[in-house]
Design a protein around this motif. Structure first.
Motif, mmCIF file in Angstrom:
data_model
loop_
_atom_site.group_PDB
_atom_site.id
_atom_site.type_symbol
_atom_site.label_atom_id
_atom_site.label_comp_id
_atom_site.label_asym_id
_atom_site.label_seq_id
_atom_site.Cartn_x
_atom_site.Cartn_y
_atom_site.Cartn_z
ATOM 1 N N ARG A 104 7.578 -2.144 7.468
ATOM 2 C CA ARG A 104 7.734 -3.232 6.364
ATOM 3 C C ARG A 104 7.523 -2.270 4.898
ATOM 4 O O ARG A 104 6.571 -1.110 4.797
ATOM 5 C CB ARG A 104 6.401 -4.131 6.269
ATOM 6 C CG ARG A 104 6.520 -5.142 5.195
ATOM 7 C CD ARG A 104 6.182 -6.403 5.437
ATOM 8 N NE ARG A 104 6.347 -7.257 4.244
ATOM 9 C CZ ARG A 104 6.949 -8.467 4.731
ATOM 10 N NH1 ARG A 104 7.487 -8.731 5.926
ATOM 11 N NH2 ARG A 104 7.324 -9.248 3.727
ATOM 12 N N SER A 105 8.247 -2.531 4.087
ATOM 13 C CA SER A 105 8.062 -1.512 2.631
ATOM 14 C C SER A 105 6.974 -2.144 1.895
ATOM 15 O O SER A 105 6.644 -3.320 2.227
ATOM 16 C CB SER A 105 9.404 -1.934 1.728
ATOM 17 O OG SER A 105 10.371 -1.318 2.324
ATOM 18 N N VAL A 106 6.166 -1.235 1.268
ATOM 19 C CA VAL A 106 5.241 -1.471 0.293
ATOM 20 C C VAL A 106 5.726 -1.612 -0.929
ATOM 21 O O VAL A 106 6.372 -0.919 -1.634
ATOM 22 C CB VAL A 106 3.966 -0.417 0.391
ATOM 23 C CG1 VAL A 106 2.917 -0.903 -0.682
ATOM 24 C CG2 VAL A 106 3.693 0.034 1.645
ATOM 25 N N HIS A 108 5.627 -2.242 -4.818
ATOM 26 C CA HIS A 108 5.181 -1.924 -5.821
ATOM 27 C C HIS A 108 5.912 -2.592 -6.859
ATOM 28 O O HIS A 108 6.824 -2.179 -7.537
ATOM 29 C CB HIS A 108 5.208 -0.343 -6.287
ATOM 30 C CG HIS A 108 4.892 0.516 -4.894
ATOM 31 N ND1 HIS A 108 3.422 0.666 -4.506
ATOM 32 C CD2 HIS A 108 5.364 1.289 -3.937
ATOM 33 C CE1 HIS A 108 3.299 1.442 -3.677
ATOM 34 N NE2 HIS A 108 4.651 1.667 -3.144
ATOM 35 N N ASP A 129 13.481 1.517 -1.948
ATOM 36 C CA ASP A 129 12.060 2.129 -2.051
ATOM 37 C C ASP A 129 12.146 2.981 -3.575
ATOM 38 O O ASP A 129 11.135 3.188 -4.204
ATOM 39 C CB ASP A 129 11.650 3.125 -1.220
ATOM 40 C CG ASP A 129 11.275 2.283 -0.058
ATOM 41 O OD1 ASP A 129 10.805 1.302 0.054
ATOM 42 O OD2 ASP A 129 11.556 2.995 1.301
#
Length: 187
Positions: A104-106, A108, A129
């Motif tokens: 999973r991407s974080v 921001h 990203d």
């Protein structure tokens, strides 16, 4: 000379003036016609997913946005983040990294972007990203896709280019949106 009382003539004169400015401006752009027509030149949009630097054709990307507010959809695949209201249209939002890598991407807020992709039946947004913007490559920069095309990326990486220490995989977004698994976000 236009008549001050004729609005149509004033609009036509203003348009002609702006057209003249544009033509003179473009005539002074150094190398622009050569860059647009250069044999062996390929240009696209550069971005990063996980550790991979990717680039995709402009025609597949409708627009790039900051991550909008996302409403989860119950019963959807884990990589389907939900839907977002973008200019009064509901847009599905997919975590591209999770779809491709299972990680999973974080997100921001304010930093991360989504690319809105054209697909039959309606557009879809995918998280990226990092956005690098326009990238240009010459045929001489062609490289072995090797490691960058590993795993699930292999079905979407068409070729690669090398710039310095960076390998850029040409990622076929049009192929991604035609993939049956991608199109079936419901579990």
């Amino acid at each position: 000379m236009s008549d001050a009382r004729d609005p149509a003539a004033n609009v036509a004169d203003a348009f002609e003036t702006l057209l003249s400015y544009e033509q003179r401006s473009l005539a002074h752009v150094a190398g622009l016609p050569e860059q647009l027509q250069a044999a062996g030149l390929w240009r696209g949009i550069g971005y990063r997913i996980g550790q991979r630097r990717l680039v995709s054709d402009y025609a597949s990307v409708a627009e790039i946005l900051t991550v909008p507010q996302i409403t989860p959809v119950p019963g959807a695949q884990p990589w389907m983040l939900g839907v977002a209201n973008v200019r009064s249209s509901l847009l599905p939002v997919v975590d591209l990294r999770q779809f491709l890598e299972g990680t999973r991407s974080v997100i921001h807020e304010g930093h991360q972007k989504v690319m809105v992709l054209r697909q039959p039946g309606g557009d879809v947004a995918v998280t990226i990203d990092e956005l690098y913007g326009q990238r240009s490559f010459m045929d001489e920069q062609a490289a072995d896709a090797g490691e960058i095309a590993g795993g699930r990326y292999g079905g979407f990486i068409e070729r690669a280019y090398q710039t310095g220490d960076d390998t850029w995989g040409v990622f076929a977004l049009d192929r991604l949106v035609r993939t049956p698994e991608f199109r079936q976000a419901a579990t």
